[in-house]
Motif scaffolding. Structure first.
Motif, PDB file in Angstrom:
ATOM      1  N   ARG A  32       0.829  -1.206   0.000  1.00 41.73           N
ATOM      2  CA  ARG A  32       0.000   0.000   0.000  1.00 41.73           C
ATOM      3  C   ARG A  32       0.869   1.264   0.000  1.00 41.73           C
ATOM      4  NH1 ARG A  32      -4.995   1.190   4.209  1.00 41.73           N
ATOM      5  NH2 ARG A  32      -5.430   3.312   3.510  1.00 41.73           N
ATOM      6  N   VAL A  55      -8.862  11.178  10.988  1.00 43.25           N
ATOM      7  CA  VAL A  55     -10.052  10.909  11.805  1.00 43.25           C
ATOM      8  C   VAL A  55     -10.566   9.478  11.672  1.00 43.25           C
ATOM      9  CG1 VAL A  55     -10.794  13.323  11.774  1.00 43.25           C
ATOM     10  CG2 VAL A  55     -11.672  11.742  10.027  1.00 43.25           C
ATOM     11  N   ALA A  56      -9.901   8.682  10.832  1.00 44.44           N
ATOM     12  CA  ALA A  56     -10.270   7.259  10.683  1.00 44.44           C
ATOM     13  C   ALA A  56      -8.977   6.480  10.612  1.00 44.44           C
ATOM     14  CB  ALA A  56     -11.112   7.052   9.433  1.00 44.44           C
ATOM     15  N   SER A  57      -8.210   6.543  11.691  1.00 44.68           N
ATOM     16  CA  SER A  57      -6.824   6.060  11.611  1.00 44.68           C
ATOM     17  C   SER A  57      -6.751   4.553  11.400  1.00 44.68           C
ATOM     18  CB  SER A  57      -6.031   6.485  12.836  1.00 44.68           C
ATOM     19  OG  SER A  57      -6.389   5.706  13.931  1.00 44.68           O
ATOM     20  N   ASN A  62      -2.056   5.432   7.488  1.00 45.98           N
ATOM     21  CA  ASN A  62      -1.795   6.777   6.965  1.00 45.98           C
ATOM     22  C   ASN A  62      -1.252   7.704   8.048  1.00 45.98           C
ATOM     23  OD1 ASN A  62      -4.416   6.068   4.897  1.00 45.98           O
ATOM     24  ND2 ASN A  62      -2.544   6.893   3.996  1.00 45.98           N
ATOM     25  N   SER A  79     -13.447   3.574  16.750  1.00 38.78           N
ATOM     26  CA  SER A  79     -13.314   2.246  17.347  1.00 38.78           C
ATOM     27  C   SER A  79     -12.162   2.205  18.353  1.00 38.78           C
ATOM     28  CB  SER A  79     -13.062   1.231  16.214  1.00 38.78           C
ATOM     29  OG  SER A  79     -12.455   0.078  16.712  1.00 38.78           O
ATOM     30  N   MET A  82      -9.551  -0.174  17.071  1.00 43.67           N
ATOM     31  CA  MET A  82      -8.673   0.369  16.030  1.00 43.67           C
ATOM     32  C   MET A  82      -7.649   1.341  16.618  1.00 43.67           C
ATOM     33  SD  MET A  82      -8.896  -0.819  13.017  1.00 43.67           S
ATOM     34  CE  MET A  82      -9.801  -1.158  11.491  1.00 43.67           C
ATOM     35  N   TRP A 105     -16.926  10.684  14.768  1.00 43.27           N
ATOM     36  CA  TRP A 105     -16.802  11.883  13.918  1.00 43.27           C
ATOM     37  C   TRP A 105     -17.723  13.005  14.380  1.00 43.27           C
ATOM     38  CZ3 TRP A 105     -17.334   8.012   9.373  1.00 43.27           C
ATOM     39  CH2 TRP A 105     -16.095   7.423   9.128  1.00 43.27           C
ATOM     40  N   LEU A 123      -9.523   8.607   5.272  1.00 48.45           N
ATOM     41  CA  LEU A 123      -9.021   7.822   4.142  1.00 48.45           C
ATOM     42  C   LEU A 123      -9.423   6.351   4.222  1.00 48.45           C
ATOM     43  CD1 LEU A 123      -5.446   9.434   4.056  1.00 48.45           C
ATOM     44  CD2 LEU A 123      -7.541  10.196   2.919  1.00 48.45           C
ATOM     45  N   HIS A 129     -19.099   4.389   5.720  1.00 48.97           N
ATOM     46  CA  HIS A 129     -19.812   3.710   6.805  1.00 48.97           C
ATOM     47  C   HIS A 129     -21.057   4.448   7.274  1.00 48.97           C
ATOM     48  CE1 HIS A 129     -17.325   0.288   7.279  1.00 48.97           C
ATOM     49  NE2 HIS A 129     -16.242   0.970   7.565  1.00 48.97           N
ATOM     50  N   ILE A 130     -21.292   5.634   6.730  1.00 46.99           N
ATOM     51  CA  ILE A 130     -22.472   6.406   7.145  1.00 46.99           C
ATOM     52  C   ILE A 130     -23.595   6.175   6.136  1.00 46.99           C
ATOM     53  CG2 ILE A 130     -23.318   8.700   7.769  1.00 46.99           C
ATOM     54  CD1 ILE A 130     -21.037   7.531   9.548  1.00 46.99           C
ATOM     55  N   TYR A 176      -5.817  -2.906  -0.596  1.00 46.58           N
ATOM     56  CA  TYR A 176      -5.853  -4.197   0.066  1.00 46.58           C
ATOM     57  C   TYR A 176      -4.900  -5.119  -0.650  1.00 46.58           C
ATOM     58  CZ  TYR A 176      -9.637  -1.844   2.244  1.00 46.58           C
ATOM     59  OH  TYR A 176     -10.367  -0.903   2.923  1.00 46.58           O
TER      60      TYR A 176
HETATM   61  N1  SAM Z   1      -8.210   4.583   7.336  1.00 45.15           N
HETATM   62  C1  SAM Z   1      -7.942   3.215   7.753  1.00 45.15           C
HETATM   63  C2  SAM Z   1      -7.313   2.458   6.618  1.00 45.15           C
HETATM   64  O1  SAM Z   1      -7.353   2.936   5.486  1.00 45.15           O
HETATM   65  O2  SAM Z   1      -6.764   1.380   6.854  1.00 45.15           O
HETATM   66  C3  SAM Z   1      -9.191   2.495   8.247  1.00 45.15           C
HETATM   67  C4  SAM Z   1     -10.250   2.283   7.207  1.00 45.15           C
HETATM   68  S1  SAM Z   1     -11.630   1.336   7.762  1.00 45.15           S
HETATM   69  C5  SAM Z   1     -12.347   0.871   6.209  1.00 45.15           C
HETATM   70  C6  SAM Z   1     -12.808   2.527   8.345  1.00 45.15           C
HETATM   71  C7  SAM Z   1     -12.503   3.159   9.689  1.00 45.15           C
HETATM   72  O3  SAM Z   1     -13.499   4.150   9.953  1.00 45.15           O
HETATM   73  C8  SAM Z   1     -12.536   2.178  10.851  1.00 45.15           C
HETATM   74  O4  SAM Z   1     -11.325   2.248  11.565  1.00 45.15           O
HETATM   75  C9  SAM Z   1     -13.727   2.629  11.685  1.00 45.15           C
HETATM   76  O5  SAM Z   1     -13.603   2.390  13.058  1.00 45.15           O
HETATM   77  C10 SAM Z   1     -13.817   4.106  11.343  1.00 45.15           C
HETATM   78  N2  SAM Z   1     -15.165   4.653  11.549  1.00 45.15           N
HETATM   79  C11 SAM Z   1     -16.331   4.196  11.015  1.00 45.15           C
HETATM   80  N3  SAM Z   1     -17.361   4.944  11.434  1.00 45.15           N
HETATM   81  C12 SAM Z   1     -16.834   5.916  12.244  1.00 45.15           C
HETATM   82  C13 SAM Z   1     -17.402   7.007  12.971  1.00 45.15           C
HETATM   83  N4  SAM Z   1     -18.706   7.247  12.956  1.00 45.15           N
HETATM   84  N5  SAM Z   1     -16.570   7.796  13.695  1.00 45.15           N
HETATM   85  C14 SAM Z   1     -15.228   7.565  13.709  1.00 45.15           C
HETATM   86  N6  SAM Z   1     -14.630   6.535  13.042  1.00 45.15           N
HETATM   87  C15 SAM Z   1     -15.440   5.726  12.317  1.00 45.15           C
END
Ligand code: SAM
Length: 256
Positions: A32, A55-57, A62, A79, A82, A105, A123, A129-130, A176
């Motif tokens: 990646r 914000v989605a580590s 990343n 999470s 996570m 978020w 990212l 997920h929303i 992936y």
């Molecule tokens: N950015 C990372 C990557 O590329 O490997 C993780 C990607 S994973 C597909 C999505 C991430 O979004 C997860 O770690 C999940 O916990 C987080 N996530 C989903 N809904 C969220 C929310 N409402 N608030 C904060 N984080 C959220």
């Protein structure tokens, strides 16, 4: 083998401890890193950013690369599992963050403060997920608030247009890149992309995602007040909107 995180919801609840343990096998860090080619680091530095929040580590992929490039990085994720893995990976790799925290978020302005960052990144197909339109708007409002005027937002998502219009076909070369892992949508229609993840040892997980169209995400960004939305496909522009796996949308919060 049974699906280990079945019926775990739509957002961060799906990232159960056992799935999180497998996530890095799916990501394939080396592949990646090569595929991204320093895209985010370069883009953020060219924009003059210094303080960045991821914000989605997830497991930190990343956030760690951004910190390694010299940016001052805050890593958050909804999470606990996570963010725990982000901390573990960063420690193992000798990377330090300005701050790490589990945070949904919607709560970012309260948790982190307003006008705190030069850039915000969401990212790896996370915003997907929303499932609710109004919740997406509320979240983008929260993202907008934590950015300083002139700050940059980057949202990266799968090319669902191509999946919905032409069926799924991924080169699997970008995100992936883990060896022997099968990732594909078992269910795909206008309201749901349910991805299946099968690992070489037989472990099986799934994730519910909302298939975001490219123009819709651009519209949401503009509706939230962001300007100068620029889109990239698999880290390049111009790009063929039918034939890229992932789309990166970059926009700016206007100066006051
Ligand atoms: N950015 C990372 C990557 O590329 O490997 C993780 C990607 S994973 C597909 C999505 C991430 O979004 C997860 O770690 C999940 O916990 C987080 N996530 C989903 N809904 C969220 C929310 N409402 N608030 C904060 N984080 C959220």
């Amino acid at each position: 083998m049974t699906i280990q995180n079945r019926n775990a919801g739509n957002q961060h609840e799906q990232y159960t401890p056992d799935f999180v343990d497998y996530w890095d096998d799916l990501v394939g860090w080396e592949g990646r890193t090569a595929s991204e080619g320093g895209f985010y680091e370069k883009l953020l530095k060219e924009a003059g950013a210094r303080e960045v929040v991821d914000v989605a580590s997830g497991t930190g992929f990343n956030a760690i690369n951004l910190a390694r490039s010299g940016l001052v990085v805050t890593a958050t994720d909804g999470s606990d599992n996570m963010i725990g893995k982000t901390r573990e990976n960063a420690q193992q790799m000798g990377v330090r963050f300005a701050h790490t925290q589990a945070a949904d978020w919607l709560n970012l302005p309260e948790e982190l403060g307003e006008e705190r960052f030069d850039a915000l990144v969401c990212l790896g197909n996370s915003f997907t997920h929303i499932f609710d339109h109004e919740e997406r708007r509320d979240i983008l409002e929260a993202f907008y608030k934590v950015l300083r005027p002139g700050g940059v937002i980057i949202i990266d998502h799968r090319n669902y247009d191509s999946m919905l219009d032409h069926g799924y076909s991924s080169s699997h070369q970008h995100y992936y890149t883990g060896k022997g892992v099968d990732a594909y949508p078992g269910t795909l229609h206008r309201q749901l992309a349910r991805f299946e993840y099968k690992f070489p040892d037989g472990a099986h997980f799934q994730l519910n995602m909302y298939p975001l169209r490219q123009d819709y995400v651009t519209h949401l960004l503009e509706d939230a007040g962001f300007r100068q939305v620029t889109r990239y496909g698999d880290f390049h522009r111009p790009y063929d909107r039918e034939n890229v796996d992932f789309v990166q949308q970059v926009a700016v919060k206007p100066e006051a």
